[in-house]
Each structure stands twice: as structure tokens, then as C-alpha cells.
Write a protein that holds these residues in place. Structure first.
Motif, PDB file in Angstrom:
ATOM      1  N   THR A 214       0.509  -0.847  -3.842  1.00 49.11           N
ATOM      2  CA  THR A 214       0.910   0.244  -2.956  1.00 49.11           C
ATOM      3  C   THR A 214       2.406   0.178  -2.647  1.00 49.11           C
ATOM      4  OG1 THR A 214      -1.315   0.183  -2.012  1.00 49.11           O
ATOM      5  CG2 THR A 214       0.321   1.464  -0.820  1.00 49.11           C
TER       6      THR A 214
ATOM      7  N   GLY B  60      -3.091  -1.199   9.826  1.00 47.05           N
ATOM      8  CA  GLY B  60      -3.586  -2.552  10.052  1.00 47.05           C
ATOM      9  C   GLY B  60      -2.652  -3.310  10.968  1.00 47.05           C
ATOM     10  N   GLY B  61      -2.321  -4.555  10.584  1.00 42.89           N
ATOM     11  CA  GLY B  61      -1.490  -5.412  11.430  1.00 42.89           C
ATOM     12  C   GLY B  61      -0.100  -4.838  11.668  1.00 42.89           C
TER      13      GLY B  61
ATOM     14  N   ASP C 223      -0.547  -3.890   2.605  1.00 43.14           N
ATOM     15  CA  ASP C 223      -0.643  -5.323   2.388  1.00 43.14           C
ATOM     16  C   ASP C 223      -0.787  -5.674   0.921  1.00 43.14           C
ATOM     17  OD1 ASP C 223      -3.040  -4.104   2.023  1.00 43.14           O
ATOM     18  OD2 ASP C 223      -4.218  -5.487   3.233  1.00 43.14           O
ATOM     19  N   ASN C 224      -0.422  -4.756   0.046  1.00 40.62           N
ATOM     20  CA  ASN C 224      -0.627  -5.092  -1.376  1.00 40.62           C
ATOM     21  C   ASN C 224       0.510  -4.545  -2.219  1.00 40.62           C
ATOM     22  OD1 ASN C 224      -1.578  -2.370  -2.688  1.00 40.62           O
ATOM     23  ND2 ASN C 224      -2.625  -2.546  -0.715  1.00 40.62           N
TER      24      ASN C 224
ATOM     25  N   LYS D  93      -9.651   3.563  10.241  1.00 38.18           N
ATOM     26  CA  LYS D  93      -8.494   3.041  10.977  1.00 38.18           C
ATOM     27  C   LYS D  93      -7.451   4.109  11.294  1.00 38.18           C
ATOM     28  CE  LYS D  93      -8.624  -1.658   9.178  1.00 38.18           C
ATOM     29  NZ  LYS D  93      -7.845  -2.660   8.434  1.00 38.18           N
TER      30      LYS D  93
ATOM     31  N   ASP E  87      -4.990   5.618   6.014  1.00 36.33           N
ATOM     32  CA  ASP E  87      -5.760   4.386   5.786  1.00 36.33           C
ATOM     33  C   ASP E  87      -7.186   4.756   5.394  1.00 36.33           C
ATOM     34  OD1 ASP E  87      -6.915   1.731   5.899  1.00 36.33           O
ATOM     35  OD2 ASP E  87      -5.164   1.170   7.086  1.00 36.33           O
ATOM     36  N   HIS E  88      -7.690   4.091   4.366  1.00 35.25           N
ATOM     37  CA  HIS E  88      -9.053   4.386   3.900  1.00 35.25           C
ATOM     38  C   HIS E  88     -10.087   3.476   4.560  1.00 35.25           C
ATOM     39  CE1 HIS E  88      -7.241   1.254   1.355  1.00 35.25           C
ATOM     40  NE2 HIS E  88      -8.402   0.660   1.581  1.00 35.25           N
ATOM     41  N   ASP E  89      -9.606   2.397   5.176  1.00 28.76           N
ATOM     42  CA  ASP E  89     -10.499   1.319   5.624  1.00 28.76           C
ATOM     43  C   ASP E  89     -11.040   1.607   7.029  1.00 28.76           C
ATOM     44  OD1 ASP E  89     -11.777  -1.079   5.450  1.00 28.76           O
ATOM     45  OD2 ASP E  89      -9.997  -2.320   5.756  1.00 28.76           O
TER      46      ASP E  89
ATOM     47  N   THR F  78      -7.443   6.601   0.392  1.00 27.91           N
ATOM     48  CA  THR F  78      -6.507   5.675  -0.252  1.00 27.91           C
ATOM     49  C   THR F  78      -5.352   6.477  -0.836  1.00 27.91           C
ATOM     50  OG1 THR F  78      -8.386   4.329  -0.903  1.00 27.91           O
ATOM     51  CG2 THR F  78      -6.311   3.876  -2.025  1.00 27.91           C
ATOM     52  N   LEU F  79      -4.145   6.057  -0.554  1.00 25.96           N
ATOM     53  CA  LEU F  79      -2.994   6.702  -1.172  1.00 25.96           C
ATOM     54  C   LEU F  79      -2.851   6.138  -2.586  1.00 25.96           C
ATOM     55  CD1 LEU F  79      -1.011   8.729   0.179  1.00 25.96           C
ATOM     56  CD2 LEU F  79       0.682   6.918   0.052  1.00 25.96           C
TER      57      LEU F  79
ATOM     58  N   GLY G  88      -1.012   2.662   6.107  1.00 29.87           N
ATOM     59  CA  GLY G  88      -1.641   1.423   6.567  1.00 29.87           C
ATOM     60  C   GLY G  88      -1.680   1.388   8.084  1.00 29.87           C
TER      61      GLY G  88
ATOM     62  N   ARG H 204      -5.086  -8.900  15.467  1.00 28.87           N
ATOM     63  CA  ARG H 204      -3.726  -8.425  15.193  1.00 28.87           C
ATOM     64  C   ARG H 204      -3.614  -6.912  15.111  1.00 28.87           C
ATOM     65  NH1 ARG H 204      -5.942  -9.535  10.327  1.00 28.87           N
ATOM     66  NH2 ARG H 204      -5.312  -8.365   8.485  1.00 28.87           N
ATOM     67  N   GLN H 205      -4.698  -6.238  14.810  1.00 26.50           N
ATOM     68  CA  GLN H 205      -4.628  -4.779  14.635  1.00 26.50           C
ATOM     69  C   GLN H 205      -4.955  -4.149  15.985  1.00 26.50           C
ATOM     70  OE1 GLN H 205      -6.600  -3.629  10.988  1.00 26.50           O
ATOM     71  NE2 GLN H 205      -5.954  -5.518   9.969  1.00 26.50           N
TER      72      GLN H 205
ATOM     73  N   ASP I  20      -6.206  -6.165  -0.470  1.00 32.58           N
ATOM     74  CA  ASP I  20      -5.929  -7.597  -0.527  1.00 32.58           C
ATOM     75  C   ASP I  20      -7.205  -8.435  -0.515  1.00 32.58           C
ATOM     76  OD1 ASP I  20      -6.864  -7.491   2.014  1.00 32.58           O
ATOM     77  OD2 ASP I  20      -5.282  -8.766   2.858  1.00 32.58           O
ATOM     78  N   LYS I  21      -8.313  -7.799  -0.826  1.00 35.90           N
ATOM     79  CA  LYS I  21      -9.567  -8.544  -0.810  1.00 35.90           C
ATOM     80  C   LYS I  21      -9.676  -9.399  -2.079  1.00 35.90           C
ATOM     81  CE  LYS I  21     -10.802  -6.260   2.886  1.00 35.90           C
ATOM     82  NZ  LYS I  21      -9.460  -5.766   3.213  1.00 35.90           N
TER      83      LYS I  21
HETATM   84  N1  LIG Z   1      -3.057   2.471  -0.898  1.00 32.78           N
HETATM   85  C1  LIG Z   1      -3.473   2.454   0.367  1.00 32.78           C
HETATM   86  N2  LIG Z   1      -3.875   3.599   0.976  1.00 32.78           N
HETATM   87  C2  LIG Z   1      -4.303   3.606   2.257  1.00 32.78           C
HETATM   88  N3  LIG Z   1      -4.354   2.501   3.016  1.00 32.78           N
HETATM   89  C3  LIG Z   1      -3.972   1.335   2.472  1.00 32.78           C
HETATM   90  C4  LIG Z   1      -3.514   1.252   1.131  1.00 32.78           C
HETATM   91  N4  LIG Z   1      -3.208  -0.050   0.856  1.00 32.78           N
HETATM   92  C5  LIG Z   1      -3.460  -0.738   1.987  1.00 32.78           C
HETATM   93  N5  LIG Z   1      -3.920   0.077   2.959  1.00 32.78           N
HETATM   94  C6  LIG Z   1      -4.299  -0.292   4.340  1.00 32.78           C
HETATM   95  O1  LIG Z   1      -3.235  -1.044   4.901  1.00 32.78           O
HETATM   96  C7  LIG Z   1      -3.782  -1.865   5.938  1.00 32.78           C
HETATM   97  C8  LIG Z   1      -3.093  -3.216   5.881  1.00 32.78           C
HETATM   98  O2  LIG Z   1      -3.567  -3.944   6.971  1.00 32.78           O
HETATM   99  P1  LIG Z   1      -3.558  -5.508   7.040  1.00 32.78           P
HETATM  100  O3  LIG Z   1      -2.412  -6.023   6.265  1.00 32.78           O
HETATM  101  O4  LIG Z   1      -3.573  -5.907   8.467  1.00 32.78           O
HETATM  102  O5  LIG Z   1      -4.848  -5.979   6.249  1.00 32.78           O
HETATM  103  P2  LIG Z   1      -6.425  -5.648   6.266  1.00 32.78           P
HETATM  104  O6  LIG Z   1      -6.776  -5.256   4.885  1.00 32.78           O
HETATM  105  O7  LIG Z   1      -6.823  -4.734   7.358  1.00 32.78           O
HETATM  106  O8  LIG Z   1      -7.012  -7.044   6.719  1.00 32.78           O
HETATM  107  P3  LIG Z   1      -7.833  -8.201   6.018  1.00 32.78           P
HETATM  108  O9  LIG Z   1      -7.029  -8.582   4.826  1.00 32.78           O
HETATM  109  O10 LIG Z   1      -7.894  -9.252   7.055  1.00 32.78           O
HETATM  110  O11 LIG Z   1      -9.164  -7.596   5.703  1.00 32.78           O
HETATM  111  C9  LIG Z   1      -5.286  -1.949   5.729  1.00 32.78           C
HETATM  112  O12 LIG Z   1      -5.935  -1.293   6.786  1.00 32.78           O
HETATM  113  C10 LIG Z   1      -5.502  -1.239   4.400  1.00 32.78           C
HETATM  114  O13 LIG Z   1      -6.717  -0.513   4.342  1.00 32.78           O
END
Ligand SMILES: Nc1ncnc2c1ncn2[C@@H]1O[C@H](COP(=O)(O)OP(=O)(O)OP(=O)(O)O)[C@@H](O)[C@H]1O
Ligand SMILES: [Zn+2]
Length: 429
Positions: free
Chosen positions: A173, A79-80, A169-170, A125, A101-103, A148-149, A77, A112-113, A311-312
Motif C-alpha cells: 500500500t 489503525g494505530g 502498515d504494509n 474501522k 479501511d476495509h478491516d 481496500t484501496l 488506514g 493503540r487504535q 500485515d497478517k
Molecule cells: N490497502 C489498504 N486499504 C485500506 N486499508 C488498509 C490498507 N492497507 C492497510 N490498511 C489498514 O491500515 C490499518 C493499519 O493499522 P495498524 O498498523 O494499526 O494494523 P492492524 O492491521 O489494525 O493491526 P494488527 O496488525 O495488530 O492486526 C489497518 O486497519 C488496515 O486494515
């Protein structure tokens, strides 16, 4: 400051951006394997100079810096939490830093990031984080994994690193990383942040529990808070992500602290801001780290947690088609001045950001006790219910129908859809 000086600063910033672009780290896919990490016997003079202020810290010293240089960290991750965690670890001179990170970077991540930049919107990212670390320390050994892991790849990757940092954030994971940490025998530094609060602990370390010891079954998906719904103050993941980097460094050095084992709770708006709770030790009957484990391999965590590994919030269909209307249909009702009552069930804090004309705000949590008020206000009008994304509005319609408020309908996709399909001047947040 003169115009010339301002122009000079601008040019220097532009050059830095272009240089960073030239040095873009290559994103690894699941098919790529990194060259094996090699330990070193001593620090170079450049390393001694760069990390000098850290080296002279009492209790740290040459041996600790060398230990860091010979330790590998995997941050999941970017992100934040991952922003400060990866930046501090990368800058501290760790041996190898993997970032997963896949995003891609989005505008509403940037408050925050802070490892990412506005110019890197749309960039993966993990790659963007690696670029920032390289800009700070060009010799850093950083590997961005742009995927994505999940159960298919987690163990292979985790086995290549000494310490795992959960900056995701989930909950799916979180189980995946904890289970993989147990199976691969790696400690997992874990953090979370929401609203003004955060938490920090180290799982699977020094006889302490794994995530499963504490949570044998996942909480219902609806009770797990998400940033998109609950919000998060930018500095809060900053605090927790920074502490994750600190804990990871301490684990690498074997410096005792959170190894009792314990759990740090951060409440940004309370006094005191930090509390530490003692954690139970490993559970003898834990399904994965217990004495007779029933789980010997990774499972399907998305299914186990009953929710996607992000977390969408998605628009889940709860109501029947004839209990819902589209945003275009609702727009026709407004255009034709048809008498109706519009109930917006978002939390007050969201309603104060933006709302549709002539709506009334009754947050979903307060709906039950206000059903009588709605019945009075509607007289014999049709009732339409809206929220941000179209989930709570459906739940609200069900509650209303059960309370005898007939001819109540949900507006599909909520205000997000309204902004996308009807009125693009309506703000999205
Ligand atoms: N299984 C996973 N593999 C790779 N990356 C992951 C996985 N689960 C979560 N992430 C990454 O962890 C990061 C968590 O960041 P953060 O909690 O700030 O939320 P976000 O998803 O970037 O923000 P928002 O919810 O505002 O869209 C994200 O960039 C997300 O893509
Ligand atoms: Zn356990």
C-alpha cells in the motif's frame, strides 16, 4: 462519589453511545461517489467560536483556518497511526476528511487504535473512526470508505482529495499510495511505527522524492517488520500519527518545515527521541516521478512486493507433509507420554508470555549456534518444533535437517492452532 453520582455518569455514557449509534455515518463502497466538495468564502460564527483557540495562535489566524476549511484530506488506514491522525484532523475543522479501511475493530487493536471503542468491536474501522469524529464535531464532513484501496480504485479516490495521509502498515500500500500520489500530483504524508520506533516523511512534495525514488525495488517480504510479530507500544503510533496530522496541516497551509525534504526518525526509548535526516531530492531516473517515467499507470503492488496488502502472517507451506504433524497428533504424543524433545523457536519475549510444558526455548535467530545443544539434548528422541503460527518452525526444521538432526518435525499452525483445536485455555496474543 455517591452511588447516585456513579449511576448518573453511567447513564450519560449510555446516552452518548446510543446517540452515536443513531448518527452512524454511512459506509461508502467502491460504487458510491461523494457529492463534490465545495469551498467556502468565509468562516461561520460557530466555526470561529469552536476553533477560537487555534485561530488566535500566532502565525495561524483566520486565513489559515479558512485554508484548512477549504482543504480535503484522505487518510488511508484507521489503525494505530490513523486513530490520532483522523481524530486531530477531524477536530481541527478541515474541509472534508475521507477515511479508508476495509478491516473491522478487534479487541487486540484497542491498546493503540484509540479512536475505536470496545463496544464497536466488529464495526468497520473507517465507520468507527467517523463515528468518533462526529461525536467530537457533529458538523465534520467525514466520509468512511469501507474497502481496500488497490490499483483499481486508488487513483479515482485520490484525485478527489488535496492531501493524502498514509497510515497503513504494509509495503504494497505504501508503493500504491506513493505512485498514485505522483500520478495524481498529490503530496503523500507517510508514517510508520513498530516496536518503540517510528518514522515520518512527506513524499512527492516540494521537489522531494517519492517512495520509489528511495526504494526502487521492494525489500524481501521476510525483512519487513510486522506488528503481529514484532509488537508495537501503543503510544508510538500515537506519536507518529499525531505528527502525520501536523505535517498534513502544514502542507495544507504551505508552512515550511519538513519540506526541505527530510525524514524524522523517532526512537521512543532513546535520548534524544527525535532525529531529522535530510532526504535526497527527486531522482531524475525514478521509474515514476523521474524525467522519463517508465511507469504511467498503477501496477499490481501485491505481486510487486511479493506479499499480501495487509500485515497478517499466514501459514505458508515450506515442508513436505511427512515432515509435519498436526496439533492433534502432537497432543496424542503427549497423552501417551512418548519420549520426545519439544523446541519452541519463538523470541524469548513471546516465550515468557506462555509456553507448552516441557518445551525448551531456542529462538530461531539463535538456532544456528545451538544446533549442537539440540543434538545432545535429543539423544535418540524425536524432535518437534513449534512457534506461534507455524512458519518459523518449518524454517527451523529445515535448518535442523541440514545439520543432520533427523526425525525432526514441525507442528502445523503452531500455538495458535494448539489453542484453537486442542486447549482453548492456552492464551492467544
Ligand atoms: N490497502 C489498504 N486499504 C485500506 N486499508 C488498509 C490498507 N492497507 C492497510 N490498511 C489498514 O491500515 C490499518 C493499519 O493499522 P495498524 O498498523 O494499526 O494494523 P492492524 O492491521 O489494525 O493491526 P494488527 O496488525 O495488530 O492486526 C489497518 O486497519 C488496515 O486494515
Ligand atoms: Zn520517484
Amino acid at each position: 462519589m455517591t452511588d447516585l453520582e456513579i449511576e448518573n455518569i453511567r447513564l450519560r455514557q449510555r446516552i452518548a453511545e446510543l446517540e452515536a449509534k443513531q448518527n452512524v455515518p454511512v459506509a461508502y463502497t467502491t460504487d458510491d461517489t461523494a457529492v463534490p466538495f465545495e469551498k467556502v468564502g468565509k468562516l461561520t460564527n460557530d466555526e470561529i467560536f469552536r476553533f477560537g483557540r487555534q485561530l488566535v495562535t500566532p502565525g495561524f489566524g483566520y486565513d489559515s483556518q479558512l485554508k484548512l476549511r477549504n482543504t480535503t484530506f484522505l487518510v488511508v488506514g484507521a489503525g494505530g497511526l490513523g486513530s490520532p491522525a483522523t481524530l486531530y484532523l477531524g477536530a481541527a475543522g478541515v474541509g472534508r476528511l475521507g477515511i479508508v479501511d476495509h478491516d473491522t475493530v478487534d479487541t487486540n487493536n484497542l491498546h493503540r487504535q484509540v479512536i475505536h471503542t470496545d463496544a464497536r468491536r466488529g464495526v468497520n474501522k473507517a465507520v468507527s473512526a467517523a463515528m468518533s469524529i462526529k461525536a467530537v464535531y457533529p458538523d465534520a464532513d467525514v466520509i468512511p470508505y469501507a474497502y481496500t484501496l488497490d490499483r483499481s480504485n486508488a487513483l479515482d479516490l485520490i484525485k478527489q482529495y488535496d492531501i493524502i495521509i498514509d497510515a497503513t502498515d504494509n509495503i504494497a500500500t505504501r508503493y500504491l499510495l506513493s505512485d498514485a500520489g505522483v500520478l495524481a500530483g498529490k503530496p503523500v504524508v507517510s508514517g510508520s511505527a513498530l516496536r518503540n520506533d517510528g518514522q515520518l516523511t512527506v513524499y512527492n512534495y516540494n521537489g522531494g522524492p517519492c517512495f520509489r525514488c528511495l526504494h526502487p525495488v521492494p525489500p524481501p517480504a521476510s525483512t519487513v517488520g510486522k506488528c503481529v510479530d514484532n509488537g508495537v507500544l501503543g503510544v508510538v503510533p500515537g506519536v507518529i500519527g499525531t505528527l502525520e496530522a501536523l505535517e498534513a496541516i502544514k502542507v495544507a497551509l504551505g508552512t515550511p518545515c519538513l519540506d526541505t525534504p527530510s525524514f524524522v526518525i523517532f526512537s521512543g526509548m532513546s535520548n534524544p527521541m527525535f532525529r531529522t535526516m535530510k532526504l535526497r531530492s527527486r531522482k531524475k531516473d525514478c521509474a515514476i516521478c523521474g524525467e522519463h517515467p517508465t511507469l504511467t499507470e498503477l501496477v499490481d503492488y501485491v505481486q510487486f512486493c511479493n506479499g499480501a496488502a495487509d500485515d497478517k502472517t499466514v501459514d505458508e507451506e515450506i515442508l513436505l507433509a511427512n515432515e509435519r504433524i498436526s496439533v492433534q497428533q502432537y497432543n496424542d504424543i503427549v497423552q501417551h507420554n512418548e519420549d520426545h524433545l519439544l523446541v519452541d523457536v519463538r523470541p524469548k519475549v513471546q516465550y515468557s508470555i506462555c509456553s507448552l510444558p516441557n518445551s525448551i526455548n531456542i529462538p530461531i535467530d539463535e538456532l544456528e549456534k545451538n544446533l549442537g545443544q539440540i543434538q545432545e539434548l535429543r539423544e535418540d528422541k524425536d524432535v518437534y518444533v513449534i512457534c506461534r503460527l507455524g512458519n518459523d518452525s518449518q524454517i527451523a526444521v529445515r535448518m535442523m535437517q541440514k545439520a543432520g538432526i533427523d526425525r525432526s518435525k514441525d507442528i502445523i499452525g503452531g500455538l495458535l492452532n494448539w489453542s484453537k483445536s486442542v486447549d482453548d485455555t492456552f492464551p492467544i496474543y
